[in-house]
Design a protein around this motif. Structure first.
Motif, mmCIF file in Angstrom:
data_model
loop_
_atom_site.group_PDB
_atom_site.id
_atom_site.type_symbol
_atom_site.label_atom_id
_atom_site.label_comp_id
_atom_site.label_asym_id
_atom_site.label_seq_id
_atom_site.Cartn_x
_atom_site.Cartn_y
_atom_site.Cartn_z
ATOM 1 N N ASP A 59 0.823 -1.215 0.000
ATOM 2 C CA ASP A 59 0.000 0.000 0.000
ATOM 3 C C ASP A 59 0.853 1.260 0.000
ATOM 4 O OD1 ASP A 59 -1.973 -1.888 0.204
ATOM 5 O OD2 ASP A 59 -3.086 -0.856 1.763
ATOM 6 N N TYR A 82 2.117 1.674 -3.674
ATOM 7 C CA TYR A 82 1.190 2.160 -4.704
ATOM 8 C C TYR A 82 0.611 3.530 -4.347
ATOM 9 C CZ TYR A 82 -3.071 -0.123 -2.516
ATOM 10 O OH TYR A 82 -4.110 -0.527 -1.724
ATOM 11 N N GLY A 83 0.555 3.873 -3.057
ATOM 12 C CA GLY A 83 0.098 5.207 -2.681
ATOM 13 C C GLY A 83 1.084 6.288 -3.092
ATOM 14 N N ALA A 89 1.108 6.652 -6.925
ATOM 15 C CA ALA A 89 -0.119 7.266 -7.452
ATOM 16 C C ALA A 89 -0.214 8.753 -7.106
ATOM 17 C CB ALA A 89 -1.339 6.533 -6.898
ATOM 18 N N PHE A 124 -5.991 4.934 -5.473
ATOM 19 C CA PHE A 124 -4.733 4.357 -4.999
ATOM 20 C C PHE A 124 -3.987 5.312 -4.069
ATOM 21 C CE2 PHE A 124 -5.095 1.401 -8.688
ATOM 22 C CZ PHE A 124 -4.936 0.220 -7.982
ATOM 23 N N ASP A 134 -6.062 5.209 -0.790
ATOM 24 C CA ASP A 134 -6.080 3.863 -0.217
ATOM 25 C C ASP A 134 -4.720 3.475 0.367
ATOM 26 O OD1 ASP A 134 -7.753 1.419 0.117
ATOM 27 O OD2 ASP A 134 -6.170 0.508 -1.087
ATOM 28 N N GLY A 135 -3.663 4.131 -0.112
ATOM 29 C CA GLY A 135 -2.328 3.818 0.384
ATOM 30 C C GLY A 135 -1.998 4.438 1.724
ATOM 31 N N ALA A 158 2.669 -3.406 -5.804
ATOM 32 C CA ALA A 158 2.013 -2.166 -6.226
ATOM 33 C C ALA A 158 1.624 -2.235 -7.698
ATOM 34 C CB ALA A 158 2.938 -0.977 -5.977
ATOM 35 N N TYR A 207 -2.079 -2.298 -9.418
ATOM 36 C CA TYR A 207 -2.545 -1.376 -10.459
ATOM 37 C C TYR A 207 -3.211 -2.128 -11.598
ATOM 38 C CZ TYR A 207 0.345 2.383 -8.448
ATOM 39 O OH TYR A 207 0.891 3.329 -7.622
#
Length: 300
Positions: A50, A53-54, A57, A198, A201-202, A233, A237
């Protein structure tokens, strides 16, 4: 690209693209589950994924895609809560049970709730043949659960709570599938939803993972954990992005069911990568889940 995707909504080409995206999401989600379940603590794995990908993004959300319309913020807020509860349930599930035991129950229970939710939220309705497919899929799921309860020897003291948690997690899979489908349809640009999803959510799981890491007597090396987070991550995606695009282009219920062919991929990954024994009966029951998904698609 955005205009091209939007032009495919409700068309036969859009249906075929949605089918391909849902099947790709099935394989990638099985891979994603294996990454979280692998040798690291599931809470640490989820936190690393998380965080990765946070952070990736964030610049796309802030500087590349159009900003969300005002009505999108409550939708993002509800999505954030649903996903946090889902992640806690999923982490507990993976802590209690073996991957090939709990994953099919999680992923197979979700479509039933998702189909019902899509009926209420989007007015979608399945044919009699498609409901036969759902019944076939559920027979495979609960047959697998019954078989595991009788024969699975690893961690038997935790098997019943693991399966119960897997069913609960499946409910939240359906909740986020239907709600996120609503969200991606509610904004003009689907990439706006994905980038902001993303990014937001991260934020939740990395602090939880950090607290767990800090309290561990034997802390794992951060390098391999960070590498897993980065791989996870990009897997997330592609997996989540594929299924969300599929739900925008076509039926939410069908996309949710087709994604559950991931149980077959999960069996292969559990056997080849995680070294978990599968056996012919469990493979047959997992295949029954996939057959149910195929019936749903053919009966539409």
């Amino acid at each position: 690209m955005t205009d091209w995707l939007i032009s495919l909504e409700g068309t036969e080409a859009g249906h075929q693209l949605a089918l391909g995206l849902a099947l790709m999401a099935a394989f990638l989600h099985a891979l994603f589950g294996a990454l979280q379940k692998g040798k690291h603590d599931p809470w640490l794995s989820r936190g690393a994924i998380d965080a990765s990908y946070g952070l990736i993004a964030m610049p796309f959300a802030l500087f590349v895609v159009p900003w969300p319309e005002p009505h999108m913020w409550p939708i993002f807020g509800a999505a954030f809560v649903i996903h946090v509860v889902y992640k806690f349930a999923q982490a507990y599930t993976y802590t209690l049970g073996s991957y090939t035991v709990v994953y099919p129950v999680v992923r197979g229970t979700g479509p039933l709730f998702a189909v019902i939710g899509a009926g209420f939220l989007f007015g979608e309705h399945f044919t009699a043949v498609q409901w036969m497919g759902v019944a076939t899929l559920l027979a495979g799921i609960y047959g697998l659960a019954a078989y595991n309860l009788k024969h699975w020897q690893i961690g038997r003291d935790k098997l019943k709570p693991a399966i119960a948690m897997a069913v609960l997690t499946g409910f939240f899979v359906a909740a986020y599938t239907t709600w996120d489908a609503y969200g991606i349809r509610a904004t003009a640009n689907p990439f706006t939803f994905l980038a902001w999803f993303f990014f937001l959510d991260g934020l939740a799981m990395p602090p939880v993972a950090y607290l767990r890491y800090r309290n561990m007597a034997q802390r794992p090396a951060l390098g391999p954990l960070a590498a897993k987070g980065l791989i996870g991550a990009f897997t997330a995606y592609l997996s989540f992005g594929s299924i969300m695009m599929a739900t925008r282009l076509d039926s939410v219920g069908e996309a949710a069911v087709l994604r559950e062919t991931s149980t077959v991929f999960a069996a292969l990954i559990g056997w080849l990568v995680l070294g978990e024994s599968t056996g012919p009966r469990r493979v047959a029951l997992m295949a029954l889940i996939a057959v149910g998904a195929v019936i749903v698609e053919m009966g539409g």
